[in-house]
Design an enzyme around this catalytic site. Structure first.
Site, PDB file in Angstrom:
ATOM      1  N   ASP A   1      10.410   5.011  12.228  1.00  0.00           N
ATOM      2  CA  ASP A   1      11.154   3.954  12.909  1.00  0.00           C
ATOM      3  C   ASP A   1      12.527   3.669  12.272  1.00  0.00           C
ATOM      4  OD1 ASP A   1       9.844   2.825  10.725  1.00  0.00           O
ATOM      5  OD2 ASP A   1       8.817   1.259  11.875  1.00  0.00           O
TER       6      ASP A   1
ATOM      7  N   ASP B   1       1.596   5.079   1.689  1.00  0.00           N
ATOM      8  CA  ASP B   1       1.316   6.055   2.730  1.00  0.00           C
ATOM      9  C   ASP B   1       1.752   7.414   2.215  1.00  0.00           C
ATOM     10  OD1 ASP B   1       0.487   4.172   4.855  1.00  0.00           O
ATOM     11  OD2 ASP B   1       2.526   3.444   4.629  1.00  0.00           O
TER      12      ASP B   1
ATOM     13  N   ASP C   1       0.865  -1.183   0.000  1.00  0.00           N
ATOM     14  CA  ASP C   1       0.000   0.000   0.000  1.00  0.00           C
ATOM     15  C   ASP C   1       0.903   1.235   0.000  1.00  0.00           C
ATOM     16  OD1 ASP C   1       1.066   0.165   2.588  1.00  0.00           O
ATOM     17  OD2 ASP C   1      -0.703  -0.737   3.472  1.00  0.00           O
TER      18      ASP C   1
END
Ligand code: ATP
Ligand code: MG
Length: 377
Positions: free
Chosen positions: A101, A29, A27
């Site tokens: 992250d 983002d 997907d």
């Protein structure tokens, strides 16, 4: 659209990373300097979600795109243990990069001019195949212990290596996962095991001592020297599951949990039987207590745990090879999964080959069609 309205907007995260690695992105983002409310005002099909982390979900040509506003990460609301409970302080793109992250998850692609922006050395790490936490690793894990599991997930998914400073805390900080709400842990654990890399995931989790946190009962059982079935059953079960994913066949968490907890359930059932409970109720009581314990850590949705229980309960019925009872069993909605589980047990010598053969012949004549045609999940 965001660009047209005068906002900055970038593709970021897994989509950019996977494209650069030549993998199919799951997907996309998007991150922007527009606030969620401003995003909502621009798109007809858009809803705002999340408390800890407010996001806009925008539907574009049946694809759901997650649109997040640049976060500063600083002054994020923390719990006493230093865990971030809310992060909705907006910031600049450079600040946004720092609160992400891993470096290879913080590459920003601008679709307007085709440029890639890298604030944290993510491109170099991507080239080297290194997964590196941005900032001080220990602190970043403490802020959000789910990153421990994300590190493992990206190792198995991307086939990359962890940077040494990113890896070391994995051995020590697993206990932090205890403080993570079960729902969030469940999402991440299911991603880990449903990814088609379940065998590698299991090995890594065990290696870092994280399995003991997530599946304590399983780990304890594996430590018992007198048991020669559990490990082969789990390894074979996860392998079958990975093969199904590779072939585009559906898999269900119910089956994975049935595999991971079967030995524990049976042990508990035997214990109850030794104390005078009849075999069938013993199996049910054992299932209840094992699932209840597991649920404290990972909250498997009811429909799945109910199916796990059915799979186990039917193992009892498979012991008898009487046509009348068999006719009833094959009509059970979860028969196929339970039968597959029984075959798995037979594969590792946990069920008589003769019994497995009997059921294979029986279900070929009377059973439901294989699950191939079913839609994923
Ligand atoms: P995939 O979609 O393949 O699972 P992903 O990297 O896109 O991987 P998402 O959960 O979709 O993972 O998150 C999108 C991006 O948001 C990540 O790439 C990362 O930049 C950021 N992110 C997600 N979770 C965290 C976290 N716990 N801490 C910091 N940043 C995070
Ligand atoms: Mg993603």
């Amino acid at each position: 659209m965001l660009h047209q309205a005068g906002y900055q907007a970038y593709l970021v995260g897994g989509g950019v990373r996977d494209l650069l690695l030549g993998q199919q992105p799951k997907d996309f983002d998007v991150t922007t300097n527009a606030t969620p409310e401003q995003v909502k005002a621009l798109f007809r099909r858009c809803r705002l979600i999340g408390r800890r982390f407010r996001l806009a979900h925008v539907l574009v040509q049946r694809e759901q795109i997650e649109v997040a506003t640049f976060r500063s990460g600083e002054a994020a609301e923390q719990s006493e243990q230093g865990m971030i409970v809310r992060d909705n302080r907006y910031g600049t793109i450079a600040q946004d990069a720092l609160r992400r992250d891993f470096t290879l998850n913080a590459l920003y692609f601008n679709s307007m001019d085709g440029t890639l922006t890298d604030y944290v050395g993510g491109l170099e790490d991507l080239r080297q195949g290194v997964i590196r936490l941005i900032g001080d690793p220990r602190q970043r894990y403490i802020e959000d212990p789910v990153r421990l599991l994300r590190a493992v997930r990206f190792v198995t998914k991307l086939g990359c290596q962890l940077a040494p400073e990113t890896e070391a805390p994995l051995f020590e900080l697993g206990h932090l996962l205890d403080a993570v709400p079960a729902a969030r842990l469940t999402d991440e654990v299911l991603k880990l095991f449903m990814s088609g890399k379940a065998v590698a995931t299991f090995q890594q989790l065990e290696h870092y001592g994280l399995l003991a946190i997530l599946f304590r009962q399983t780990t304890e059982h594996l430590a018992l020297a007198d048991d020669l079935i559990t490990r082969p059953l789990i390894e074979q079960g996860l392998l079958n599951s990975d093969q199904r994913v590779a072939q585009g066949l559906p898999i269900t968490p119910a089956f994975l949990f049935a595999v991971l907890l079967w030995a524990t359930v049976r042990r508990a059932a035997r214990h109850l039987q030794a104390n005078g409970t009849d075999p069938y109720p013993a199996l049910h009581q054992a299932a209840d207590s094992v699932l209840a314990q597991q649920n404290q850590v990972i909250a498997l949705p009811k429909r799945f745990s109910a199916m796990t229980r059915d799979i186990w309960a039917m193992q009892f019925s498979f012991q008898t090879t009487k046509s009348r009872r068999a006719a009833r069993l094959v009509r059970h909605p979860k028969f196929r999964a339970a039968y597959d589980f029984m075959l798995l047990r037979a594969q590792v010598g946990d069920v008589d080959a003769a019994i497995a053969d009997w059921w294979t012949r029986y279900q070929a004549r009377h059973g439901p069609a294989p699950s191939r045609a079913r839609r994923k999940r």
